[in-house]
Write a protein that holds these residues in place. Structure first.
Motif, PDB file in Angstrom:
ATOM      1  N   LEU A 182       0.760  -1.222  -0.091  1.00 12.70           N
ATOM      2  CA  LEU A 182      -0.054  -0.249  -0.446  1.00 12.70           C
ATOM      3  C   LEU A 182       0.788   1.108   0.082  1.00 12.70           C
ATOM      4  O   LEU A 182       0.433   2.185  -0.891  1.00 12.70           O
ATOM      5  N   ILE A 183       2.154   0.770   0.910  1.00 17.50           N
ATOM      6  CA  ILE A 183       3.126   2.255   1.052  1.00 17.50           C
ATOM      7  C   ILE A 183       3.499   2.366  -0.448  1.00 17.50           C
ATOM      8  O   ILE A 183       3.284   3.519  -1.225  1.00 17.50           O
ATOM      9  N   GLN A 184       4.076   1.865  -0.710  1.00 16.57           N
ATOM     10  CA  GLN A 184       4.711   1.508  -1.908  1.00 16.57           C
ATOM     11  C   GLN A 184       3.608   2.332  -3.991  1.00 16.57           C
ATOM     12  O   GLN A 184       4.541   2.588  -4.488  1.00 16.57           O
ATOM     13  N   LEU A 185       2.492   1.727  -3.322  1.00 12.99           N
ATOM     14  CA  LEU A 185       1.757   2.022  -4.426  1.00 12.99           C
ATOM     15  C   LEU A 185       0.946   3.624  -4.193  1.00 12.99           C
ATOM     16  O   LEU A 185      -0.068   3.849  -4.642  1.00 12.99           O
ATOM     17  N   CYS A 186       1.338   4.530  -3.226  1.00 16.57           N
ATOM     18  CA  CYS A 186       0.674   5.833  -2.911  1.00 16.57           C
ATOM     19  C   CYS A 186       1.593   6.674  -3.836  1.00 16.57           C
ATOM     20  O   CYS A 186       3.254   6.215  -3.520  1.00 16.57           O
ATOM     21  N   TYR A 187       1.560   8.186  -3.318  1.00 11.55           N
ATOM     22  CA  TYR A 187       2.990   8.721  -3.626  1.00 11.55           C
ATOM     23  C   TYR A 187       3.519   9.112  -2.791  1.00 11.55           C
ATOM     24  O   TYR A 187       4.983   9.619  -3.208  1.00 11.55           O
ATOM     25  N   TRP A 188       3.706   8.968  -2.013  1.00 14.29           N
ATOM     26  CA  TRP A 188       4.233   9.130  -0.581  1.00 14.29           C
ATOM     27  C   TRP A 188       6.360   8.461  -1.055  1.00 14.29           C
ATOM     28  O   TRP A 188       5.470   7.417  -0.944  1.00 14.29           O
ATOM     29  N   ARG A 189       6.987   8.453  -0.897  1.00 15.07           N
ATOM     30  CA  ARG A 189       8.338   8.741  -0.828  1.00 15.07           C
ATOM     31  C   ARG A 189       9.514   8.880   0.169  1.00 15.07           C
ATOM     32  O   ARG A 189       9.955   8.908  -0.170  1.00 15.07           O
ATOM     33  N   GLY A 190       8.748   8.736   1.482  1.00 14.68           N
ATOM     34  CA  GLY A 190       9.499   8.975   1.940  1.00 14.68           C
ATOM     35  C   GLY A 190       9.676  10.431   2.312  1.00 14.68           C
ATOM     36  O   GLY A 190      11.024  10.978   2.839  1.00 14.68           O
TER      37      GLY A 190
END
Length: 377
Positions: free
Chosen positions: A181-189
């Motif tokens: 879910l994190i890898q598929l969202c906008y957020w890139r750390g």
């Protein structure tokens, strides 16, 4: 030794796992439902187990052939060079499945495969009896329309078992799904605020922190291959040392989690501490319906209740209705929502999601809705 390896994945996550493998410098040769086949050596076994965030297991692919009789199955299994993988004292349990095949009896296939491996190893090692009291070499077969695939499990416990889950709540999300879910969202750390409004035991936030800090998810666990003769211990030590040196300790992360349950927040805090990311995650006890953004361009990634774990439609309406209100009041916010609830777009958001992806949360079919906010200037 060059081998064909296979990483398994939950339905819908194959593309995510493929990107992860390619990011490790591994050559993917085939992607199919639930499985990604790639080429590699002993180091690739270590590296893929250590770094895969969204995959379920890593297997060595030992053979693929057609068989419609038990004799064909026996001879093809016996032809595999088992001595290259299994030590003289190795234990090799056999499990598998058969679908739409002449050889439809799984117990019978298990027995034939076990017998063939025993005969091959007994001849190779000149032993009348194999003790099977050493390392585990778990053999898995699948027969689909008379096509037999033979695999060996290098992972042991499934890869979602990172080792940091010391406290739990009801119906927790698997770590592998949360990482996807994190890898598929906008957020890139980056420095954008990432929020989970129904954080439960903190899995989504913990996986976000591990990913952003480039912490290998397998650093705090053991794998089946570690006890194998074919994988030098020095190789494992090298890859583990390289993983530790790759961690980004300097990045500033802004992660917030909210939950109405004090017990859930205690679990989230304990898990985050065990994972070594407790300083990155700020937890608050609050009914998510009271959450109001205080800045622009935030991102919500959440797994709210969807009717199977709460009392009635009224509660469901208030949760999803409030998420829609957040986006209406501040269009700069983005929402990434996984749910099995029906008619979410029309009923609550009155618009189609910018993207959606079918995923499985355990045995439950869900949709991952992506509502993209206005791009920050």
């Amino acid at each position: 030794m060059k081998m064909e390896l296979a990483a398994t994945a939950a339905f819908g996550l194959e593309a995510v796992v493929r990107r992860e493998l390619e990011g490790m410098g591994l050559k993917v040769i085939k992607t199919e439902d639930g499985r990604i086949t790639f080429l590699g050596d002993e180091r690739a076994i270590v590296r893929s187990n250590l770094w895969l965030r969204s995959g379920d297991r890593v297997y060595i692919k030992l053979g693929e052939f057609r068989a419609v009789t038990f004799e064909e199955l026996f001879q093809q299994i016996k032809a595999i060079p088992w001595e290259q993988y299994i030590s003289p004292d190795g234990a090799f349990p056999v499990e598998g499945t058969s679908v739409k095949s002449v050889l439809h009896s799984v117990p019978a296939c298990q027995s034939i495969i076990k017998k063939a491996v025993v005969e091959k190893l007994s001849l190779t090692y000149a032993r009348a009896r194999l003790p099977e009291d050493g390392a585990q070499y778990r053999i898995r077969f699948s027969i689909l329309k008379d096509r037999v695939t033979v695999l060996m499990d290098t992972s042991g416990p499934a890869l979602h078992k990172r080792g940091y889950r010391v406290a739990n709540v009801a119906a927790p999300m698997k770590e592998t799904l949360a990482a996807a879910l994190i890898q598929l969202c906008y957020w890139r750390g980056d420095d954008r605020l990432l929020v989970d409004t129904c954080c439960g035991s903190g899995t989504i936030l913990i996986e976000a922190a591990l990913w952003a800090r480039n912490i290998a998810p397998g650093l705090n666990r053991e794998f089946a291959f570690q006890s194998w003769d074919m994988i030098p211990e020095e190789l494992w030590k090298e890859e583990k040392a390289r993983a530790y040196s790759a961690i980004d300790y300097d990045k500033e992360l802004r992660l917030q989690g909210f939950d109405i349950s004090g017990q859930a927040l205690k679990a989230a805090a304990a898990n985050a501490e065990e994972a070594g990311v407790d300083e990155d995650i700020h937890l608050y006890r609050m009914d998510m319906k009271e959450f109001a953004p205080r800045e622009n361009n935030g991102i919500i990634v959440t797994n709210p209740p969807y009717g199977r774990r709460i009392g009635g439609d009224e509660e469901l309406d208030s949760i999803y209705g409030h998420l829609a209100e957040i986006l209406d009041e501040d269009p700069s916010w983005s929402l990434f929502l996984i749910t099995a609830a029906k008619d979410v777009e029309e009923k609550y958001f009155h618009r189609k999601a910018d993207r959606r992806r079918k995923l499985y949360n355990g045995q439950i079919m869900t949709q991952y809705y992506q509502f993209h906010g206005r791009k920050p200037e």
